[in-house]
Design an enzyme around this catalytic site. Structure first.
Site, PDB file in Angstrom:
ATOM      1  N   GLU A 126     -56.231  29.238  14.150  1.00  0.00           N
ATOM      2  CA  GLU A 126     -55.532  28.485  13.115  1.00  0.00           C
ATOM      3  C   GLU A 126     -55.104  27.138  13.687  1.00  0.00           C
ATOM      4  O   GLU A 126     -55.110  26.943  14.909  1.00  0.00           O
ATOM      5  CB  GLU A 126     -54.309  29.263  12.628  1.00  0.00           C
ATOM      6  CG  GLU A 126     -54.656  30.600  11.996  1.00  0.00           C
ATOM      7  CD  GLU A 126     -53.416  31.329  11.475  1.00  0.00           C
ATOM      8  OE1 GLU A 126     -52.314  30.736  11.510  1.00  0.00           O
ATOM      9  OE2 GLU A 126     -53.558  32.481  11.031  1.00  0.00           O
ATOM     10  N   GLU A 362     -64.171  30.898  22.906  1.00  0.00           N
ATOM     11  CA  GLU A 362     -63.936  32.245  23.453  1.00  0.00           C
ATOM     12  C   GLU A 362     -62.995  32.209  24.661  1.00  0.00           C
ATOM     13  O   GLU A 362     -63.090  33.018  25.571  1.00  0.00           O
ATOM     14  CB  GLU A 362     -65.261  32.937  23.826  1.00  0.00           C
ATOM     15  CG  GLU A 362     -66.305  32.971  22.730  1.00  0.00           C
ATOM     16  CD  GLU A 362     -65.875  33.796  21.528  1.00  0.00           C
ATOM     17  OE1 GLU A 362     -64.740  34.299  21.522  1.00  0.00           O
ATOM     18  OE2 GLU A 362     -66.675  33.924  20.586  1.00  0.00           O
ATOM     19  N   THR A 364     -60.675  28.929  26.741  1.00  0.00           N
ATOM     20  CA  THR A 364     -60.980  27.775  27.582  1.00  0.00           C
ATOM     21  C   THR A 364     -61.085  28.183  29.054  1.00  0.00           C
ATOM     22  O   THR A 364     -60.668  29.276  29.447  1.00  0.00           O
ATOM     23  CB  THR A 364     -59.876  26.711  27.456  1.00  0.00           C
ATOM     24  OG1 THR A 364     -58.647  27.276  27.950  1.00  0.00           O
ATOM     25  CG2 THR A 364     -59.689  26.268  26.022  1.00  0.00           C
TER      26      THR A 364
END
Length: 379
Positions: A126, A362, A364
């Site tokens: 989000e 997926e 950092t």
């Protein structure tokens, strides 16, 4: 550990190599320039059995392991990271249903997705909840025999092209991460819409955008797994996904090295091929050494997952190293090509832009370091 491929794994690798060469490579430039999602090719993955490589035979898969899966990811990434990412991320939705779904959910969705090559999306991120996924604000409120979802998700791979979405939402905000639940949402559900489609630096054929939920009502049977376990499912799924992203970095690096070797043999300067110059040879040697290390780290993490061993640390290490290697090798290959590598006529320019995302999505590289350090310090 013996990483010699089984006959089935070698057959899968050869099929993926053929599709990469004959189908993905010819359309890679179109995907990049026209922001074209290779839907027909994605369906082909289903028709030829690649989509279901590591899904159970009961639901139309071939019942292979994680290593077989990443062999496909690796081969596709050698020629087009866009296709490789579409293959792996587009199957993540089906993967979660396979892992935690009810028998009814599996029977309803998995054969349809696996056999037809149906793209799905997992909606977690989000605007205010990236690496801090537990900080999401999308809500799901119980209402009679179902749930009502409200919120906005961003950076969702497959937004607008996927035919099924898994949405993570807060069902009890007071519980934080333990109050998150997963829901299956079909895109024709009233209140579900697609917002802004992002204009990205790379991976342009893998459509990424916003998913908007406004009073989206879903029945109780669309709860995926148990209420309140969504964050746990997402984090467990990330460990496996990180091995796949490591394979993306690995495959891209291998493809870049192949191009660099070919160019070095053909490019003439000062009356001889540049491959005769020691500086170029050292570049190639360093690239090959890093790739070999990345390969075995990635395969080892996959082997641990397949063996049922804890593999979170190994997955994070493989992703961290292999994706960094991917960027470094592509960068060096572009340097070997000189000015030509900077031109859009050459694949390396596209690969240079594409590979950068592997160090971000997926989790950092910084998050991988946190995972590794926490694992070390907890012993």
């Amino acid at each position: 550990m013996d990483f010699k491929l089984t006959p089935d794994q070698e057959m899968i690798r050869e099929l993926a190599e053929q599709i990469a060469r004959d189908v993905c490579l010819p359309e890679a430039e179109k995907c990049d320039k026209e922001h074209y999602f290779p839907m027909e090719t994605f369906h082909m993955f289903g028709e030829l059995g690649l989509y279901g490589v590591n899904f159970s035979e009961e639901y139309g898969g071939s019942g292979q392991d994680k290593l077989a899966d990443i062999l496909v990811v690796e081969e596709l990434a050698k020629v087009s990271l866009n296709h490789s990412a579409a293959y792996e991320i587009g199957r993540a939705c089906a993967g979660l249903i396979d892992q935690v779904g009810s028998k009814e959910q599996k029977e309803k969705y998995l054969p349809w997705m696996i056999e037809n090559g149906i793209c799905g999306s997992v909606c977690i991120t989000e605007p205010n909840a990236g690496s801090d996924a537990a900080g999401m604000r999308t809500s799901a409120v119980k209402d009679g025999s179902g749930w009502v979802l409200n919120g906005t998700k961003c950076f969702i791979t497959g937004a607008g092209v996927s035919e099924l979405y898994i949405v993570c939402a807060q069902t009890d905000k007071s519980l934080g991460a333990k109050g998150i639940t997963m829901f299956l949402v079909e895109p024709d559900t009233p209140g579900f819409s697609i917002g802004k489609i992002e204009d990205k630096m790379g991976l342009c054929g893998s459509q990424t955008g916003e998913v908007i939920l406004q009073d989206v009502r879903v029945p109780e049977e669309n709860v995926l797994g148990e209420v309140g376990k969504g964050f746990k499912y997402a984090m467990a799924d990330l460990d496996g996904a990180r091995i796949s992203v490591a394979a993306q970095g690995l495959g891209t690096a291998e493809g870049a090295l192949d191009l660099a070797v070919k160019y070095a043999k053909e490019r003439q300067q000062f009356g001889r091929p540049i491959s005769k110059f020691q500086g170029i040879q050292w570049y190639l040697a360093e690239m090959a050494a890093k790739i070999d290390a990345a390969k075995w780290m990635t395969y080892h993490a996959a082997w641990m997952k397949d063996a049922g061993l804890p593999f979170s640390q190994e997955a994070a290490m493989a992703k961290l190293f292999a994706t960094t290697t991917g960027r470094e090798v592509v960068n060096t290959a572009l340097q070997i090509h000189g000015g030509y590598g900077y031109m859009k006529d050459y694949a390396l320019e596209r690969m240079y832009r594409d590979v950068r995302i592997t160090e971000i999505y997926e989790g950092t590289s910084e998050i991988q370091k946190v995972v590794i350090a926490n694992s070390l310090l907890s012993k």
